[in-house]
Design a protein around this motif. Structure first.
Motif, PDB file in Angstrom:
ATOM      1  N   SER A 131       0.829  -1.209   0.000  1.00 52.42           N
ATOM      2  CA  SER A 131       0.000   0.000   0.000  1.00 52.42           C
ATOM      3  C   SER A 131       0.863   1.258   0.000  1.00 52.42           C
ATOM      4  O   SER A 131       0.534   2.260  -0.658  1.00 52.42           O
ATOM      5  N   LEU A 134       2.259   1.643  -3.448  1.00 47.97           N
ATOM      6  CA  LEU A 134       1.189   2.090  -4.339  1.00 47.97           C
ATOM      7  C   LEU A 134       0.938   3.581  -4.167  1.00 47.97           C
ATOM      8  O   LEU A 134       0.767   4.315  -5.155  1.00 47.97           O
ATOM      9  N   THR A 270      -0.922  -0.611 -11.694  1.00 43.62           N
ATOM     10  CA  THR A 270      -1.726  -1.805 -11.986  1.00 43.62           C
ATOM     11  C   THR A 270      -1.123  -3.046 -11.318  1.00 43.62           C
ATOM     12  O   THR A 270      -1.845  -3.882 -10.751  1.00 43.62           O
ATOM     13  N   ASP A 273      -1.810  -2.874  -7.591  1.00 40.51           N
ATOM     14  CA  ASP A 273      -3.221  -3.179  -7.317  1.00 40.51           C
ATOM     15  C   ASP A 273      -3.451  -4.685  -7.331  1.00 40.51           C
ATOM     16  O   ASP A 273      -4.185  -5.229  -6.495  1.00 40.51           O
ATOM     17  N   THR A 274      -2.819  -5.374  -8.280  1.00 38.97           N
ATOM     18  CA  THR A 274      -2.944  -6.836  -8.356  1.00 38.97           C
ATOM     19  C   THR A 274      -2.335  -7.506  -7.119  1.00 38.97           C
ATOM     20  O   THR A 274      -2.923  -8.426  -6.535  1.00 38.97           O
ATOM     21  N   SER A 277      -4.633  -7.037  -4.088  1.00 39.58           N
ATOM     22  CA  SER A 277      -5.783  -7.944  -4.091  1.00 39.58           C
ATOM     23  C   SER A 277      -5.348  -9.349  -3.679  1.00 39.58           C
ATOM     24  O   SER A 277      -6.071 -10.054  -2.961  1.00 39.58           O
TER      25      SER A 277
END
Length: 284
Positions: A131, A134, A270, A273-274, A277
């Protein structure tokens, strides 16, 4: 009583006047605001917009928040120590025994350390680290986008200014040519068709000049939207052409693709984010 009201009114007026003075001191005149613009080279302008833009400040605060959250999550593997203590006089009235009135103290010291939770703590820490990365990449993406908009706004000012300059020079030359043709016709040494052709060219040059004035106005407004400052003509005249950064460009298409895959913020966002998840699934 009247003296009391009179003093109250005086105090109110004094506070009101003081508040007005403070409020007026915070309002800067246009000349003061104009002085806050740095030198008009592209590097100073970009530094200003990167330091002061609201979106970048907001994303920077999110990076700080993610950093604090990461440090907090790292504490899951740290031991904890809790100390609880209380004391005081305690009086107990007993029904079948003698009453007591004594001073009592109680202290509890408790230490805990996580041995294992089957990977949940580690995944939680790793998720917080992702995080943070990101948030940093979103900040970098915003910075690059803002730099792109700033450079485009600067280049558009230079291009519109130069086009207007050439349009005015062309209009002046054609006006001079038209005057010469009219003079020749008046003296009987010229043709009316040449005058009409010169006037037609003059009309086209005037239309081009008006068009380029509109382009400069649009470029000026775009510059104000990006840098929060409206330029005047003297400042526009100080703008310089930006050298093309040949040494910073990839030498081939393959090099450009490799660089983009490693450094493009949108691609990295991207990927993060993957990963985020995937960590959510591991934690669940």
């Amino acid at each position: 009583m009247s003296r009391f009201y009179f003093k109250s009114i005086l105090i109110f007026v004094f506070i009101l006047s003081l508040s007005i003075n403070v409020f007026c001191a915070d309002i800067k005149p246009i000349s003061t605001i104009s002085a806050e613009l740095p030198t008009l080279d592209i590097h100073s302008l970009m530094q200003q917009v990167l330091n002061n833009h609201g979106e970048i400040k907001s994303l920077q605060s999110k990076v700080d928040e993610a950093q604090a959250e990461y440090l907090k999550r790292k504490g899951l593997w740290y031991p904890t120590l809790d100390l609880t203590a209380d004391g005081g006089r305690e009086k107990i009235d007993k029904e079948y025994a003698a009453d007591t009135n004594e001073t009592r103290y109680n202290a509890t010291l408790r230490a805990e350390h996580l041995l294992t939770d089957f990977g949940k703590a580690s995944n939680t820490i790793e998720r917080a680290a992702i995080s943070l990365e990101l948030a940093e990449m979103r900040l970098e993406s915003s910075r690059q986008s803002m730099m792109l908009e700033g450079i485009k706004a600067y280049i558009n000012i230079v291009r519109a200014r130069d086009r207007l300059k050439f349009a005015r020079q062309s209009e002046a030359r054609i006006k001079e040519l038209t005057g010469m043709e009219e003079t020749l016709v008046e003296k009987g040494a010229g043709l009316t068709s040449d005058v009409l052709q010169a006037k037609s060219q003059l009309a086209g040059a005037m239309a081009l000049r008006v068009e380029t004035q509109g382009e400069l106005s649009l470029a000026r407004n775009r510059f104000q939207a990006v840098f929060s400052y409206l330029l005047n003509d003297d400042q526009i005249a100080q703008f310089k052409n930006i050298e093309f950064p040949n040494k910073n460009l990839p030498l081939s298409l393959e090099d450009a693709i490799v660089t983009a895959e490693k450094q493009n913020p949108e691609l990295l966002i991207t990927q993060y984010d993957t990963k985020l998840s995937s960590k959510d699934i591991d934690i669940a």
